[in-house]
Design an enzyme around this catalytic site. Sequence first.
Site, PDB file in Angstrom:
ATOM      1  N   LYS A  65       0.794  -1.225   0.000  1.00  0.00           N
ATOM      2  CA  LYS A  65       0.000   0.000   0.000  1.00  0.00           C
ATOM      3  C   LYS A  65       0.828   1.278   0.000  1.00  0.00           C
ATOM      4  O   LYS A  65       0.345   2.336  -0.427  1.00  0.00           O
ATOM      5  CB  LYS A  65      -0.939   0.004   1.201  1.00  0.00           C
ATOM      6  CG  LYS A  65      -2.154  -0.900   1.064  1.00  0.00           C
ATOM      7  CD  LYS A  65      -3.167  -0.307   0.112  1.00  0.00           C
ATOM      8  CE  LYS A  65      -4.494  -1.041   0.168  1.00  0.00           C
ATOM      9  NZ  LYS A  65      -5.522  -0.401  -0.665  1.00  0.00           N
ATOM     10  N   SER A 323       0.373  -9.893  -0.516  1.00  0.00           N
ATOM     11  CA  SER A 323       0.200  -8.443  -0.461  1.00  0.00           C
ATOM     12  C   SER A 323       0.468  -7.813   0.890  1.00  0.00           C
ATOM     13  O   SER A 323       0.648  -6.599   0.975  1.00  0.00           O
ATOM     14  CB  SER A 323      -1.220  -8.084  -0.908  1.00  0.00           C
ATOM     15  OG  SER A 323      -2.176  -8.708  -0.069  1.00  0.00           O
TER      16      SER A 323
END
Length: 522
Positions: A65, A323
């Site tokens: 992110k 992720s």
Amino acid sequence: MTTAAALPTDDDAEATTDLLSRIRVARVYEVAQESALEPAPLLSVRLGHRVLLKREDQQPVFSFKLRGAYNRMVQLDAAQRVHGVIAASAGNHAQGVALAAAKLGIHALIVMPVTAPQVKVDAVRRLGGAMVEIVLVGDSFSDAQAAAVQLQAERGATFVHPFDDLSVIAGQGTVALEILRQHPGPLHAVFVPVGGGGLLAGVAACIKSLRPEVQVIGVQAADADAMARSLEAGERVMLDEVGLFADGTAVKQVGAHTFALCQQHVDAMLRVDNDAICAAIRDIYQDTRSVPEPSGALALAGLKQYVAAHGASSDGALVAIVSGANMNFDRLRFVAERAELGEQREAVFAVTIPEQRGSFRRFCAALGQHNITEFNYRIGDASQAHIFVGVQTAGRGEREALVAAFHAQQFGVLDLTDDELAKLHLRHMIGGRSLLAQDERLYRFEFPERPGALTCFLSQLHPDWNISLFHYRNHGADYGRILVGIQVPDAEQPLFERFVATLGYPYVDESAHPAYRLLLRG
């Protein structure tokens, strides 16, 4: 599997070219690193296909992110920087914004739901330092986002969207550039975890522009599948509720930009359940000795589902993007319990045998040499005994063979391996049937897990209805699960049903569940 890609138009092609240019010049490496693309040798042998893991869990904030957040914030002009930024996040985007704020000297107000994992809240404070102010509001990302919009209007700050912003999408798309550079050889498919769609949109647009033969497949939790439903419907769909186990991708509605890009470039969508996610967490640990968060293991869970459906292939490697790794330690207990089920290595049964000499011996003979993982038994009546048993298996075939063996002994059997009520509650509370629960109704509830939440729930139950059964177990997650038996006279059923509907908690009526009636109901 949902097929997603649509025929591109001239406008679509222009937009994709523009986005690819944005991806190529994205300023992510001032805070991010080029993450490794690692072989997963144990998985590759098991699946009969070369599996590679894109290790975004190794970023400074343990998530991809920061790429999009920094790329958006570094482009702010001087006036925007003075007014600062505001963001809403369940955790990983917040950490990216916090790190970018500290790096760029920009004040950031970050709104997080009360249910955000503590490990993520603490990380935001540590990364942002004096440049970050945290506000905890509501039970979900949607609640936090609504509060952030209101605060933005009051303060005049720039909103840094977690996914529906082209600069954010471009930052996330740099993951795809790295994959293609790191693996120029044959590549069959890239599997991408999906919440609001920022990572999937950026990765898909990049790969389809540069290597259109490579499949891009999005993976969502089955109880938070907004992108899959939207692509099926041909328009953005708003979910009423989302499951919170994979909290990093628990989004009720995908973005407008991300939906359009995914509609054009994504080949397919897959849905996976929590057990499959837990099994994928264990797989990643066994190959890397790292522990991803549930959303971080989504892509691998989808990859395994894809191989199971399509078989092994030699036309290129399969890549799963890991992720994130912002996992609450307490949640590992739940993950460990469910990983065996997700891998079809444990089967759970409720078996009814005659209460007579030799029955137990025949039951053990039916089990054969299988390892027992759990065994619960209590005498029920003079004629029958009910047994709750967990058994290690090597897959669905062995599970079906056990059912056949029980039937061959003329035992009644319920296969509860895929049953959520049994896995969450019944296996922890088998203790015999009650003859005092003839008017009992059984409900399964979920509620945000925070201090006082269970007491708050109990205080809302009607004082005139007796609680006859209750099971709660802390799973180390950001939402709680309880099972409640409430005695309600037949005449009051309509009133009770209206009452349950007004509680405001997601619920399932389990009163007719066969395992409940077999093991707990009088």
